[in-house]
Design a protein around this motif. Sequence first.
Motif, PDB file in Angstrom:
ATOM      1  N   LYS A 172       0.822  -1.217   0.000  1.00  0.00           N
ATOM      2  CA  LYS A 172       0.000   0.000   0.000  1.00  0.00           C
ATOM      3  C   LYS A 172       0.856   1.267   0.000  1.00  0.00           C
ATOM      4  O   LYS A 172       0.410   2.327  -0.403  1.00  0.00           O
ATOM      5  CB  LYS A 172      -0.886   0.039   1.248  1.00  0.00           C
ATOM      6  CG  LYS A 172      -1.904  -1.064   1.357  1.00  0.00           C
ATOM      7  CD  LYS A 172      -2.706  -0.873   2.641  1.00  0.00           C
ATOM      8  CE  LYS A 172      -3.503  -2.084   3.002  1.00  0.00           C
ATOM      9  NZ  LYS A 172      -4.197  -1.956   4.290  1.00  0.00           N
ATOM     10  N   ALA A 173       2.115   1.170   0.479  1.00  0.00           N
ATOM     11  CA  ALA A 173       2.927   2.367   0.742  1.00  0.00           C
ATOM     12  C   ALA A 173       3.231   3.178  -0.509  1.00  0.00           C
ATOM     13  O   ALA A 173       3.313   4.405  -0.467  1.00  0.00           O
ATOM     14  CB  ALA A 173       4.223   1.962   1.433  1.00  0.00           C
ATOM     15  N   GLY A 174       3.461   2.507  -1.611  1.00  0.00           N
ATOM     16  CA  GLY A 174       3.845   3.200  -2.842  1.00  0.00           C
ATOM     17  C   GLY A 174       5.328   3.529  -2.848  1.00  0.00           C
ATOM     18  O   GLY A 174       6.047   3.271  -1.884  1.00  0.00           O
ATOM     19  N   GLY A 175       5.798   4.117  -3.932  1.00  0.00           N
ATOM     20  CA  GLY A 175       7.187   4.569  -4.029  1.00  0.00           C
ATOM     21  C   GLY A 175       8.206   3.436  -3.950  1.00  0.00           C
ATOM     22  O   GLY A 175       7.964   2.334  -4.425  1.00  0.00           O
ATOM     23  N   VAL A 176       9.337   3.753  -3.305  1.00  0.00           N
ATOM     24  CA  VAL A 176      10.453   2.804  -3.222  1.00  0.00           C
ATOM     25  C   VAL A 176      10.064   1.546  -2.449  1.00  0.00           C
ATOM     26  O   VAL A 176      10.462   0.429  -2.829  1.00  0.00           O
ATOM     27  CB  VAL A 176      11.680   3.476  -2.554  1.00  0.00           C
ATOM     28  CG1 VAL A 176      12.777   2.476  -2.292  1.00  0.00           C
ATOM     29  CG2 VAL A 176      12.196   4.603  -3.447  1.00  0.00           C
ATOM     30  N   ARG A 177       9.304   1.733  -1.375  1.00  0.00           N
ATOM     31  CA  ARG A 177       8.932   0.563  -0.564  1.00  0.00           C
ATOM     32  C   ARG A 177       8.130  -0.443  -1.374  1.00  0.00           C
ATOM     33  O   ARG A 177       8.381  -1.648  -1.317  1.00  0.00           O
ATOM     34  CB  ARG A 177       8.160   1.004   0.679  1.00  0.00           C
ATOM     35  CG  ARG A 177       9.084   1.499   1.798  1.00  0.00           C
ATOM     36  CD  ARG A 177       8.313   1.860   3.044  1.00  0.00           C
ATOM     37  NE  ARG A 177       7.547   3.070   2.844  1.00  0.00           N
ATOM     38  CZ  ARG A 177       6.696   3.561   3.734  1.00  0.00           C
ATOM     39  NH1 ARG A 177       6.485   2.937   4.879  1.00  0.00           N
ATOM     40  NH2 ARG A 177       6.037   4.669   3.492  1.00  0.00           N
ATOM     41  N   THR A 178       7.163   0.030  -2.146  1.00  0.00           N
ATOM     42  CA  THR A 178       6.394  -0.902  -2.969  1.00  0.00           C
ATOM     43  C   THR A 178       7.273  -1.485  -4.072  1.00  0.00           C
ATOM     44  O   THR A 178       7.178  -2.670  -4.395  1.00  0.00           O
ATOM     45  CB  THR A 178       5.163  -0.214  -3.582  1.00  0.00           C
ATOM     46  OG1 THR A 178       4.318   0.197  -2.510  1.00  0.00           O
ATOM     47  CG2 THR A 178       4.386  -1.137  -4.499  1.00  0.00           C
TER      48      THR A 178
END
Lengths: 164, 56
Positions: free
Chosen positions: A58-64
Amino acid sequence: MENWQSEFLQFTLFIGATVWLVQKGSNESKRPVDAGSETDEKQKLGAHTVARSPAWAKAGGVRTGLYENSLLLVMGTIFLATWLAQSLNNCRSFNQEQRAHDEAAVSWGRYLLDPDFWEKTLQKWQSEFLAVGAMVVFTIFLRQRGSPESKPVGAPHDETASSG
Amino acid sequence: MRTFIRENGLALFFGTLFLATLAAQSIAGQRLVTAERREHGGGSESWWTYVTSVDF
């Protein structure tokens, strides 16, 4: 270590290859129309996450970005670490034999070019690739009732990715 | 031909990897056996002799 590195290499390559490569009729493959990294909707990402989706999905960005490749990253890292460990162990063992025969020890870098290292490594790799390749092909034509690794017994040979 | 490769890519990929690593293993093994034989004053062993031997 020789066994570990080859097992993790097998899984690393299988996980990576099955994103883009398909095998018509095999239960170890996606359907040909699904080749590639698939849509966000299918992968339950972005606007398509559900309440119970993992936090990093769900976090989006680099984490996803990291999470959506985490399986490959972890398997690949373990492969590289165990292959490195194998090379160090084998080098130490090789040099013990060298000294036992009154011959000069070799550096780790020099050992990586020695046929002893590659014979031990490739012996494991070829057997892993044979096993995976055999499984990919066998699941086209053979069945095992009740196993998720097999298509349903009555499924046609050209039906792809339908677990039993 | 393109359709055949696209529909059978996974098997072709692992089949190619298997054959390539088997061939490479046979070459590395033959070099290893030859080096060991030379250490004991023997001659080199041909690739064919090696792959038909129990060592391979």
